[in-house]
Design a protein around this motif. Structure first.
Motif, PDB file in Angstrom:
ATOM      1  N   LEU A   1      -4.251  -1.032   6.172  1.00  0.00           N
ATOM      2  CA  LEU A   1      -3.483  -1.398   4.970  1.00  0.00           C
ATOM      3  C   LEU A   1      -2.053  -0.867   5.048  1.00  0.00           C
ATOM      4  O   LEU A   1      -1.379  -0.711   4.025  1.00  0.00           O
ATOM      5  CB  LEU A   1      -4.192  -0.888   3.707  1.00  0.00           C
ATOM      6  CG  LEU A   1      -4.160   0.611   3.393  1.00  0.00           C
ATOM      7  CD1 LEU A   1      -4.433   0.835   1.914  1.00  0.00           C
ATOM      8  CD2 LEU A   1      -5.129   1.377   4.239  1.00  0.00           C
ATOM      9  N   GLY A   2      -1.585  -0.617   6.281  1.00  0.00           N
ATOM     10  CA  GLY A   2      -0.212  -0.151   6.428  1.00  0.00           C
ATOM     11  C   GLY A   2       0.000   1.217   5.811  1.00  0.00           C
ATOM     12  O   GLY A   2       1.095   1.540   5.356  1.00  0.00           O
TER      13      GLY A   2
ATOM     14  N   PHE B   1      -5.906   7.192   2.741  1.00  0.00           N
ATOM     15  CA  PHE B   1      -4.724   7.932   3.201  1.00  0.00           C
ATOM     16  C   PHE B   1      -5.139   9.290   3.760  1.00  0.00           C
ATOM     17  O   PHE B   1      -4.410  10.265   3.666  1.00  0.00           O
ATOM     18  CB  PHE B   1      -3.730   8.117   2.042  1.00  0.00           C
ATOM     19  CG  PHE B   1      -3.081   6.844   1.555  1.00  0.00           C
ATOM     20  CD1 PHE B   1      -2.932   5.735   2.378  1.00  0.00           C
ATOM     21  CD2 PHE B   1      -2.575   6.755   0.256  1.00  0.00           C
ATOM     22  CE1 PHE B   1      -2.325   4.576   1.921  1.00  0.00           C
ATOM     23  CE2 PHE B   1      -1.965   5.594  -0.208  1.00  0.00           C
ATOM     24  CZ  PHE B   1      -1.844   4.500   0.628  1.00  0.00           C
TER      25      PHE B   1
ATOM     26  N   LEU C   1       1.000   3.008  -3.277  1.00  0.00           N
ATOM     27  CA  LEU C   1      -0.239   3.295  -4.012  1.00  0.00           C
ATOM     28  C   LEU C   1      -0.489   4.778  -4.235  1.00  0.00           C
ATOM     29  O   LEU C   1      -1.578   5.178  -4.602  1.00  0.00           O
ATOM     30  CB  LEU C   1      -1.444   2.667  -3.301  1.00  0.00           C
ATOM     31  CG  LEU C   1      -1.382   1.148  -3.122  1.00  0.00           C
ATOM     32  CD1 LEU C   1      -2.673   0.636  -2.501  1.00  0.00           C
ATOM     33  CD2 LEU C   1      -1.140   0.445  -4.444  1.00  0.00           C
ATOM     34  N   VAL C   2       0.521   5.594  -3.989  1.00  0.00           N
ATOM     35  CA  VAL C   2       0.357   7.033  -4.209  1.00  0.00           C
ATOM     36  C   VAL C   2       0.583   7.403  -5.679  1.00  0.00           C
ATOM     37  O   VAL C   2       0.477   8.552  -6.055  1.00  0.00           O
ATOM     38  CB  VAL C   2       1.292   7.856  -3.304  1.00  0.00           C
ATOM     39  CG1 VAL C   2       0.814   7.774  -1.855  1.00  0.00           C
ATOM     40  CG2 VAL C   2       2.723   7.367  -3.402  1.00  0.00           C
TER      41      VAL C   2
ATOM     42  N   LYS D   1      -1.613  11.835   4.277  1.00  0.00           N
ATOM     43  CA  LYS D   1      -0.444  11.431   5.071  1.00  0.00           C
ATOM     44  C   LYS D   1       0.845  12.027   4.524  1.00  0.00           C
ATOM     45  O   LYS D   1       1.849  12.074   5.207  1.00  0.00           O
ATOM     46  CB  LYS D   1      -0.344   9.914   5.156  1.00  0.00           C
ATOM     47  CG  LYS D   1       0.100   9.222   3.870  1.00  0.00           C
ATOM     48  CD  LYS D   1       0.115   7.719   4.051  1.00  0.00           C
ATOM     49  CE  LYS D   1       0.494   6.998   2.776  1.00  0.00           C
ATOM     50  NZ  LYS D   1       1.932   7.028   2.480  1.00  0.00           N
TER      51      LYS D   1
ATOM     52  N   GLU E   1       1.981  13.202  -1.823  1.00  0.00           N
ATOM     53  CA  GLU E   1       1.367  12.410  -2.900  1.00  0.00           C
ATOM     54  C   GLU E   1      -0.092  12.076  -2.585  1.00  0.00           C
ATOM     55  O   GLU E   1      -0.950  12.145  -3.459  1.00  0.00           O
ATOM     56  CB  GLU E   1       2.144  11.106  -3.142  1.00  0.00           C
ATOM     57  CG  GLU E   1       3.450  11.289  -3.868  1.00  0.00           C
ATOM     58  CD  GLU E   1       4.617  11.481  -2.915  1.00  0.00           C
ATOM     59  OE1 GLU E   1       4.367  11.710  -1.714  1.00  0.00           O
ATOM     60  OE2 GLU E   1       5.767  11.406  -3.374  1.00  0.00           O
TER      61      GLU E   1
ATOM     62  N   ALA F   1       0.807  -1.229   0.000  1.00  0.00           N
ATOM     63  CA  ALA F   1       0.000   0.000   0.000  1.00  0.00           C
ATOM     64  C   ALA F   1       0.834   1.271   0.000  1.00  0.00           C
ATOM     65  O   ALA F   1       0.420   2.298  -0.519  1.00  0.00           O
ATOM     66  CB  ALA F   1      -0.952  -0.011   1.194  1.00  0.00           C
ATOM     67  N   LYS F   2       2.070   1.174   0.545  1.00  0.00           N
ATOM     68  CA  LYS F   2       2.870   2.405   0.616  1.00  0.00           C
ATOM     69  C   LYS F   2       3.215   2.954  -0.768  1.00  0.00           C
ATOM     70  O   LYS F   2       3.565   4.121  -0.901  1.00  0.00           O
ATOM     71  CB  LYS F   2       4.138   2.177   1.443  1.00  0.00           C
ATOM     72  CG  LYS F   2       5.066   1.134   0.885  1.00  0.00           C
ATOM     73  CD  LYS F   2       6.218   0.848   1.864  1.00  0.00           C
ATOM     74  CE  LYS F   2       6.966  -0.394   1.415  1.00  0.00           C
ATOM     75  NZ  LYS F   2       7.884  -0.932   2.403  1.00  0.00           N
TER      76      LYS F   2
ATOM     77  N   LEU G   1      -3.740  12.929  -4.478  1.00  0.00           N
ATOM     78  CA  LEU G   1      -4.796  11.965  -4.833  1.00  0.00           C
ATOM     79  C   LEU G   1      -6.152  12.485  -4.366  1.00  0.00           C
ATOM     80  O   LEU G   1      -7.133  12.487  -5.108  1.00  0.00           O
ATOM     81  CB  LEU G   1      -4.520  10.602  -4.184  1.00  0.00           C
ATOM     82  CG  LEU G   1      -3.320   9.798  -4.678  1.00  0.00           C
ATOM     83  CD1 LEU G   1      -3.177   8.516  -3.868  1.00  0.00           C
ATOM     84  CD2 LEU G   1      -3.456   9.449  -6.150  1.00  0.00           C
TER      85      LEU G   1
END
Lengths: 164, 414
Positions: B360-361, B65, A27-28, B69, B72, A24-25, B76
């Motif tokens: 989801l980390g 996110f 997914l940006v 966070k 990037e 997931a890290k 989004l």
């Protein structure tokens, strides 16, 4: 869609999930090349650095289970993989591959392939050949509906042609 | 026909569908989040999309996110906001109104029995608890739905799961679904519908029903579904619809498989890493020391989950870092009014604004190498919550709360 592909085998086991395919890290972004640089790194740290364009993933059951992230299919495509052959695919992952035009084949050839074997696939004739072990396999065709999407070059092109 | 087949047929021009049919169905609601929708928006633009099929039927929730966070993820979320503004999307939830999508959407009353819902998030199957057909799709699917209002499906076979007996204390929907996945495996319902039935389901509270349908995907299912009844309509604050008899399976419906479970024999479950199917009864867990506890998510971040956790933590202090995440602003406020938040803070827990975050980390509780977490979330895959060397155990909120107090995985007692 290309009618043939040829490449070296990378083997992965059962229940390879989308968190493993692309954590997931990352997914940006949805840039497939960038995603490809981290593809499957937690399962096989050598994979993203050493995979070559055209290589083929051979896996067990339920490949691509877990999240709906299309980034997983994009990462595999971005890494240069030309086809994923698995005993079975998780359903959202399967849709995503068909929709973005990443070739997949549902076929259990895991036992008949070793890491780094050379495979060639003729999509038109429906034949997978393990050139290293001189073994041939036939593949089942997808149902007509799915073939139409694939032949149109993915879902969006199919939508344009059929619905609008 | 089964309830799933009936709803699918009802969204095409066909009177009847059978498993294996390919259909192009009308969608009542199409959902995306801050990870999946930006890719869909890109595809929408690439295909020359000018107008969405119906701005009232699209839901956009920046929850994964969020609050942003990093740079990037801020970008989004911004793309979501701009698309929502441009296309006058009725159900866009900005921070402050935002909640975790699968808790928020039922709470907002956006799903009704008999609806067909698609979402670019695998846990979209949650809404089956309201008697809807609801399935996760990808971003390109979502883009196509934005333009056409339609989505293609292969009509699934159905597995009927029947639950009977008396539900023991501390055993909830989470335990029933973990036990079931443990029984059939992570691909036990591959491509199929999971229809939850029986006397236990009939009396099961909506929060637990939502939890069960939420995790249908963890058995590989296309959708989970529970026929709507009094509990459904009470939850939706709507009168028992005359239509509701339409949304149940016929007595002669065909099932791929029928499985029965005597729930009186089921204990609270703990799923060991790295698969949700590695479930064991709490009495057989043994000594597992932990570093972190997470109580929240689309699976178990609802008010009843927080009540359960608070009842166990009241007057005690946690031994390890414990993160509590109410799933929506409404749940957060309700927990505040009931004094649950005070209980958590006095117990030294951290309480966060709604977000998918640690599940989801993503952020808000990522695990370092060799750290162990027990979590009320839905996946315990390798690296799911952070380092690939960390470990995640899944449980219900009672077990998670009791474990926080003890500093090791523990049951809530009698």
């Amino acid at each position: 869609m290309r009618m043939q592909s040829k490449g070296r085998v990378w083997k992965f086991g059962n229940n390879i999930n989308t968190d493993e395919i692309i954590p997931a890290k990352y997914l940006v972004t949805s840039d497939e090349k960038e995603l490809g640089r981290h593809c499957l790194e937690d399962v096989n740290p050598e994979f993203p650095g050493r995979v070559k364009k055209g290589d083929i993933i051979v896996a067990g059951e339920n490949f691509g289970c877990g999240s709906s992230r299309e980034h997983a299919a994009l990462a595999i495509k971005g890494a240069g993989i030309s086809c994923v052959i698995a005993k079975s695919f998780a359903r959202i992952f399967l849709r995503n591959c068909i929709n973005i035009g990443l070739p997949i084949i549902e076929k259990d050839i895991f036992r008949f392939c070793k890491e780094n074997n050379l495979l060639s696939i003729d999509f038109k004739k429906g034949i997978i050949e393990n050139l290293s072990q001189k073994k041939k396999f036939t593949m089942d065709k997808f149902p007509q509906f799915i073939q139409e999407i694939i032949q149109n070059g993915g879902l969006m092109k199919w939508v344009k042609k059929n619905i609008r | 026909m089964t309830i799933t087949e009936k709803i699918l047929a009802g969204h095409t021009n066909k009177k009847e569908v059978v498993p294996g049919d390919f259909i192009l169905a009308d969608v009542d609601l199409a959902l995306g989040n801050d990870i999946t929708a930006p890719t869909a928006i890109e595809e929408f633009k690439k295909a020359g999309g000018k107008k969405v099929f119906d701005p009232e039927k699209i839901v956009l929730v920046p929850d994964h996110f969020s609050p942003a966070k990093d740079l990037e993820s801020a970008r989004l979320a911004k793309r979501l906001k701009l698309f929502a503004r441009k296309h006058k999307i009725a159900h866009y939830y900005e921070l402050g109104r935002m909640g975790i999508e699968h808790a928020l959407i039922p709470e907002q009353g956006l799903v009704s029995p008999g609806n067909l819902v698609v979402g670019a998030d695998s846990h979209t199957c949650t809404y089956g608890a309201l008697g809807a057909f609801s399935a996760g799709i990808g971003s390109t699917d979502l883009a196509a739905a934005f333009i056409t209002g339609k989505c293609w499906f292969k009509v699934p076979e159905t597995i009927k799961l029947v639950y009977y007996g008396k539900l023991p204390k501390w055993v909830s929907g989470k335990d029933l679904i973990l036990h079931t996945i443990g029984d059939i495996g992570v691909d036990g319902a591959h491509y199929k519908a999971m229809e939850f039935t029986g006397e236990v389901i009939k009396n099961l509270a909506m929060d637990s029903r939502l939890t069960m349908c939420n995790m249908a995907i963890e058995a590989g299912a296309k959708n989970g579904i529970i026929a709507p009844d009094e509990i459904t309509y009470e939850y939706l604050h709507s009168p028992l619809s005359t239509l509701h008899s339409l949304f149940k399976s016929d007595p002669g419906a065909n099932y791929a498989e029928v499985r029965e479970y005597d729930v009186s024999k089921i204990e609270p479950q703990v799923a060991f890493p790295p698969l949700p199917s590695n479930s064991k009864p709490i009495s057989r867990v043994g000594r597992v020391l932990i570093d972190q506890v997470v109580i929240g998510s689309c699976t178990n971040g609802r008010i009843s989950d927080l009540r359960t956790a608070a009842s166990i933590m009241k007057g005690k202090e946690v031994k390890v870092r414990t993160i509590i995440i109410p799933a929506t602003q409404k749940i957060y406020l309700q927990a505040l009014k009931e004094g649950l938040i005070e209980t958590f803070i006095k117990a030294n827990c951290v309480v966060s604004t709604p977000t998918c975050g640690p599940c989801l980390g993503g952020h808000m509780g990522v695990l370092a190498e060799d750290e162990v977490c027990i979590s009320t979330t839905n996946r315990n895959f390798v690296g799911r919550m952070g380092s690939p060397k960390s470990k995640v155990y899944l449980s219900n909120p009672a077990v998670a709360a009791a474990s926080a107090i003890k500093g090791r995985i523990a049951g809530p007692g009698k």
